[in-house]
Enzyme design. Structure first.
Site, PDB file in Angstrom:
ATOM      1  N   ASP A   1       0.847  -1.189   0.000  1.00 54.29           N
ATOM      2  CA  ASP A   1       0.000   0.000   0.000  1.00 54.29           C
ATOM      3  C   ASP A   1       0.887   1.245   0.000  1.00 54.29           C
ATOM      4  O   ASP A   1       1.891   1.310   0.724  1.00 54.29           O
ATOM      5  CB  ASP A   1      -0.917  -0.001   1.222  1.00 54.29           C
ATOM      6  CG  ASP A   1      -1.946   1.118   1.165  1.00 54.29           C
ATOM      7  OD1 ASP A   1      -2.995   0.892   0.538  1.00 54.29           O
ATOM      8  OD2 ASP A   1      -1.698   2.191   1.731  1.00 54.29           O
ATOM      9  N   ILE A   2       0.530   2.248  -0.817  1.00 48.97           N
ATOM     10  CA  ILE A   2       1.293   3.488  -0.886  1.00 48.97           C
ATOM     11  C   ILE A   2       0.963   4.344   0.335  1.00 48.97           C
ATOM     12  O   ILE A   2      -0.215   4.586   0.624  1.00 48.97           O
ATOM     13  CB  ILE A   2       0.969   4.254  -2.182  1.00 48.97           C
ATOM     14  CG1 ILE A   2       1.284   3.380  -3.397  1.00 48.97           C
ATOM     15  CG2 ILE A   2       1.752   5.565  -2.250  1.00 48.97           C
ATOM     16  CD1 ILE A   2       0.819   3.971  -4.713  1.00 48.97           C
TER      17      ILE A   2
ATOM     18  N   GLU B   1      -4.800   2.064  -4.369  1.00 52.42           N
ATOM     19  CA  GLU B   1      -3.365   2.273  -4.223  1.00 52.42           C
ATOM     20  C   GLU B   1      -2.688   1.051  -3.622  1.00 52.42           C
ATOM     21  O   GLU B   1      -1.580   1.133  -3.109  1.00 52.42           O
ATOM     22  CB  GLU B   1      -3.074   3.509  -3.360  1.00 52.42           C
ATOM     23  CG  GLU B   1      -3.450   3.389  -1.901  1.00 52.42           C
ATOM     24  CD  GLU B   1      -4.899   3.799  -1.609  1.00 52.42           C
ATOM     25  OE1 GLU B   1      -5.183   4.077  -0.451  1.00 52.42           O
ATOM     26  OE2 GLU B   1      -5.717   3.832  -2.551  1.00 52.42           O
TER      27      GLU B   1
END
Length: 352
Positions: A214-215, A257
């Site tokens: 996950d960003i 994301e």
């Protein structure tokens, strides 16, 4: 549905409802699906179409949403293209069959002529008659040769056409399994690949690991710099993922994301090493805003790693990797957490 999926889908749902209200769009299921997909960011073509209209007009009409749905979401759009290509292949094959049937008929007639000429020649010594028989055979032979050339040319052209149509089918298949923005495998491909990988691991006894990535602070970044820059971030992370996996591995875009990487025949220690390579590759890249050349600094990602256990389902393996991912978020972000780390599989608290 587990708690982590609830959080993710609830965010998308809230955004969809907000856009329905903002654009005064009737809350029909189809309209909700459009805005939910827009929030999730899976469908680049859909997002671009909506953003283009919003930039030009500020709002989007129900009629425009209908057009976007038919072009980018309608379940029949891919099947229609497959049917169209299939029909073209059928037409081409029917044409080939007709050409072959005509040639076979001509060849059969030519064979009969040869038999008849042979009998006639054996029954006469008249030179004029012999010349006439030979002239007729020459004429028929030239006709067969001409048709043979025509058939060869037709078969070559048809072969080329069928190859092009097969490539079209391959393209449709690729599009149906690929995320348009990142060119990674999409969620449909991820689900199918994970099921296959689990079956293989259960039968062979080989290890299997899953990374969920996950960003960090992506929503804030997206809101600050805009969706186009957000798309640039997603592509940057996708490239970093691709460059640090092997041919057997399956990197996918799992959520807005969030990325998933299926690692067949890979133990947890090796999976953590792959995750660290991806994390460092992302952090090493500076992000430059294309429109202005502005240096936006570096982005980071958090990663969770789980490993296959007997009796695992796709959902249980994903859930443990997600728990590790959120433990990495709680631990300060920009780190990798594996399910064997102490305290990882305790109940997760909310992570902003």
């Amino acid at each position: 549905m587990d708690n982590i999926d609830f959080k993710r889908t609830y965010i998308y749902g809230e955004s969809a409802l907000g856009n329905l209200k903002k654009n005064q769009t009737p809350a029909y299921p189809r309209n909700y699906e459009i805005w939910y997909t827009y929030a999730a960011g899976f469908n680049r073509g859909l997002n671009k179409a909506i953003n283009d209209i919003l930039r030009a007009k500020g709002k989007i009409s129900t009629q425009e949403l209908d057009t976007i749905y038919n072009e980018h979401l309608s379940p029949s759009r891919l099947s229609d293209r497959v049917d169209e290509v299939g029909s073209e292949i059928s037409r081409e094959l029917r044409s080939i069959v007709r050409e072959v049937e005509d040639y076979v008929s001509t060849a059969s007639s030519y064979g009969d002529s040869l038999v008849g000429a042979s009998q006639d020649l054996s029954n006469t010594e008249d030179r004029q008659v012999i010349r006439e028989i030979v002239a007729q055979l020459i004429s028929e032979t030239k006709e067969v040769e001409s048709q043979n050339r025509a058939l060869s040319e037709q078969l070559a052209a048809s072969q080329e056409q069928v190859l092009e149509l097969r490539e079209s089918l391959d393209t449709i298949r690729y599009e149906s399994l690929t995320d348009d923005l990142t060119t990674l495998a999409n969620r449909k491909h991820f689900d199918r690949s994970l099921e296959n990988a689990l079956e293989e691991a259960a039968e062979s006894g080989e290890p299997l690991c899953l990374l969920m990535t996950d960003i960090d602070h992506f929503k804030k970044f997206n809101d600050t710099f805009g969706h186009q820059t957000g798309d640039q971030v997603l592509r940057l992370v996708a490239v970093s993922v691709k460059q640090n996996v092997k041919g057997q591995d399956v990197p996918c875009r799992y959520g807005g994301e969030e990325f998933g990487v299926i690692l067949p025949r890979t133990n947890l220690r090796q999976a953590v090493a792959v995750a660290e390579s991806i994390r460092k590759a992302v952090m090493a890249k500076e992000l430059i805003k294309r429109s202005t050349g502005e240096n936006l600094g570096r982005i980071t990602i958090s990663i969770g790693a789980s490993t296959f256990k007997p009796g695992d389902t796709p959902q249980s393996l994903i859930e443990r990797a997600d728990q590790c991912l959120y433990a990495a978020k709680r631990g300060g972000r920009n780190i990798v957490k594996a399910e064997t780390d102490p305290g990882i599989l305790q109940e997760n608290s909310d992570v902003a």
